[in-house]
Design a protein around this motif. Sequence first.
Motif, short mmCIF file in Angstrom:
data_model
loop_
_atom_site.label_atom_id
_atom_site.label_comp_id
_atom_site.label_asym_id
_atom_site.label_seq_id
_atom_site.Cartn_x
_atom_site.Cartn_y
_atom_site.Cartn_z
N MET A 7 61.11 37.52 26.06
CA MET A 7 61.23 35.17 26.24
C MET A 7 60.28 35.23 27.66
N THR A 8 59.98 33.87 27.40
CA THR A 8 59.54 32.68 28.09
C THR A 8 58.46 33.84 29.39
N ASN A 9 57.50 34.67 28.32
CA ASN A 9 56.46 35.28 29.44
C ASN A 9 55.46 34.33 29.69
N TYR A 10 55.12 34.22 30.24
CA TYR A 10 53.46 33.29 30.27
C TYR A 10 52.39 33.69 31.47
N SER A 11 51.43 33.90 30.30
CA SER A 11 50.12 35.06 30.91
C SER A 11 48.46 33.41 30.54
N THR A 12 47.52 33.93 31.48
CA THR A 12 46.70 33.46 31.59
C THR A 12 45.10 34.34 31.58
N VAL A 13 44.32 33.75 31.24
CA VAL A 13 42.79 34.72 31.64
C VAL A 13 41.95 33.17 31.82
N GLU A 14 40.61 33.22 32.28
CA GLU A 14 39.80 32.82 32.32
C GLU A 14 38.81 33.06 33.26
N SER B 90 51.38 36.67 34.04
CA SER B 90 49.97 37.13 34.85
C SER B 90 49.14 36.52 34.74
N ASP B 91 48.12 35.76 35.83
CA ASP B 91 46.76 35.29 35.89
C ASP B 91 45.61 36.17 35.96
N VAL B 92 44.60 36.35 35.44
CA VAL B 92 43.42 36.67 35.25
C VAL B 92 42.17 36.00 35.72
N ASP B 93 41.65 36.43 36.74
CA ASP B 93 40.23 34.85 36.21
C ASP B 93 39.13 36.16 37.13
N SER B 94 38.05 36.12 36.04
CA SER B 94 37.26 36.58 36.77
C SER B 94 35.72 35.57 36.55
N LEU B 95 34.94 35.74 37.54
CA LEU B 95 33.53 35.55 38.32
C LEU B 95 32.33 36.48 38.68
N GLY B 96 31.53 36.13 37.43
CA GLY B 96 30.28 37.67 37.64
C GLY B 96 30.52 38.10 36.18
N ASP B 97 30.08 39.24 36.20
CA ASP B 97 29.30 40.48 35.39
C ASP B 97 30.12 41.54 35.30
N ASP B 98 30.90 42.45 34.47
CA ASP B 98 30.54 44.00 34.04
C ASP B 98 32.54 44.26 35.02
N ASN B 99 32.72 42.74 34.63
CA ASN B 99 34.11 42.92 35.93
C ASN B 99 35.64 43.59 34.75
N ASP B 100 36.46 44.57 35.29
CA ASP B 100 37.59 44.43 34.25
C ASP B 100 38.90 43.82 34.64
N ALA B 101 39.71 44.07 34.65
CA ALA B 101 41.13 43.32 35.05
C ALA B 101 41.93 43.87 34.05
N THR B 102 43.35 44.84 34.27
CA THR B 102 44.33 44.92 33.17
C THR B 102 45.62 44.91 34.18
N ALA B 103 46.73 43.86 33.36
CA ALA B 103 47.28 43.97 34.14
C ALA B 103 48.45 44.25 32.65
N GLN C 183 38.73 37.57 40.72
CA GLN C 183 37.67 38.55 40.98
C GLN C 183 36.27 37.30 41.10
N GLY C 184 35.94 37.57 42.26
CA GLY C 184 34.75 36.65 42.63
C GLY C 184 34.56 35.80 43.08
N PHE C 185 35.84 34.92 42.92
CA PHE C 185 36.07 32.72 43.24
C PHE C 185 35.68 32.57 44.46
N GLY C 186 34.61 31.54 44.44
CA GLY C 186 34.57 31.42 45.32
C GLY C 186 33.25 30.83 45.50
N ALA D 37 39.82 46.34 38.80
CA ALA D 37 41.26 46.03 38.86
C ALA D 37 42.34 46.21 38.13
N SER D 38 43.50 46.68 38.37
CA SER D 38 44.40 46.74 37.10
C SER D 38 45.76 46.83 38.20
N VAL D 39 46.93 46.51 37.75
CA VAL D 39 48.34 46.32 37.99
C VAL D 39 49.31 46.22 37.36
#
Length: 317
Positions: free
Chosen positions: A42-49, A68-81, A94-97, A108-110
């Motif tokens: 119930m009431t889980n929220y996920s955003t991936v960009e 959960s919020d996953v952000d990737s900027l660049g190439d060949d990045n991997d994120a797991t939550a 990953q890589g923002f800014g 990156a994994s959580v």
Amino acid sequence: MKKLFFSAAALMCGTLMFAQSNDSDVNQVGNGNSSAVSQTGMTNYSTVEQWGDLNSADVMQDGTSNYSDVDSLGDDNDATASQTGDFNSSEIHQGFGTGAGLNDGNSASVTQDGNSNYGHIDQYGDADGSDDNTSSIDQSGDFNYAYNDQVGDFNTSSIQQAGLSNDAFVYQIGDNNLSQVWQTGDDNYSTVDQIGDGNWAQNEQIGDINDSDINQNGNGNYGGAGQYGDDNESNIDQAGDFNQALTIQTGTLHLSNVTQTGDSNLSEVYQDGLSHLSDVTQTGDLNGSYVDQNGTTHTSDVIQTGNNNSSIVSQND
């Protein structure tokens, strides 16, 4: 009456469906990006960009009110939550800014199992971008907090916590640094700060209310702390290159402070029993200090200034 009954049933069904609603937002810009989101409860929220090419993101949430919020900027990045339980929160950036394509090949994994845990990973770019960093957070229990921050290339950081209300913070600036943190118990606290290249830090705490801090500024330093018991504190500060410090404390209410300024200094501290105090200060190069205290309420103070000094302290009841 029959029509009124059906209307009430429909209203109840709509209310139940609204209460159980999960929310997921995915936004991808680039080529060959992959995202998978699975939410149960119930009431889980996920955003991936994802901006860039060939990035991968996987999110699994099972419980109530997880975020959960996953952000990737660049190439060949991997994120797991992966989150199981209630009121857990996970953020990976990953890589923002920086510009797209400057931060590549990061992983990156959580993983969180329990309630009200928080895991946060930042893999940001320096002037040349941050590439090929690896960061992992694994937490089981309740009210644990973990943060990994990596700036540079080929850094590796892992945090594992099991219990209640443990906190761990890791900051890495440079290249090829390694940090490992393990905490089991309640109310333990660990920090690792690494500035430079090729540094290695290890914190292991088993028990309750232990505190371990490792600060490394330079290259090729090793700092390790193992605390097994309750209410122990270890502080290791290294400024220079190729210094080594190891602190092992078993028992209760021990305090160890190690300060190394210079190059290629060595410190070993072993304390077992109740309420020992050890202070080691090394200024210069190629100094060696060994402290071993067993029993109750022993105190040792070692100060080495210069080069090639050697000290051995052994105290027992």
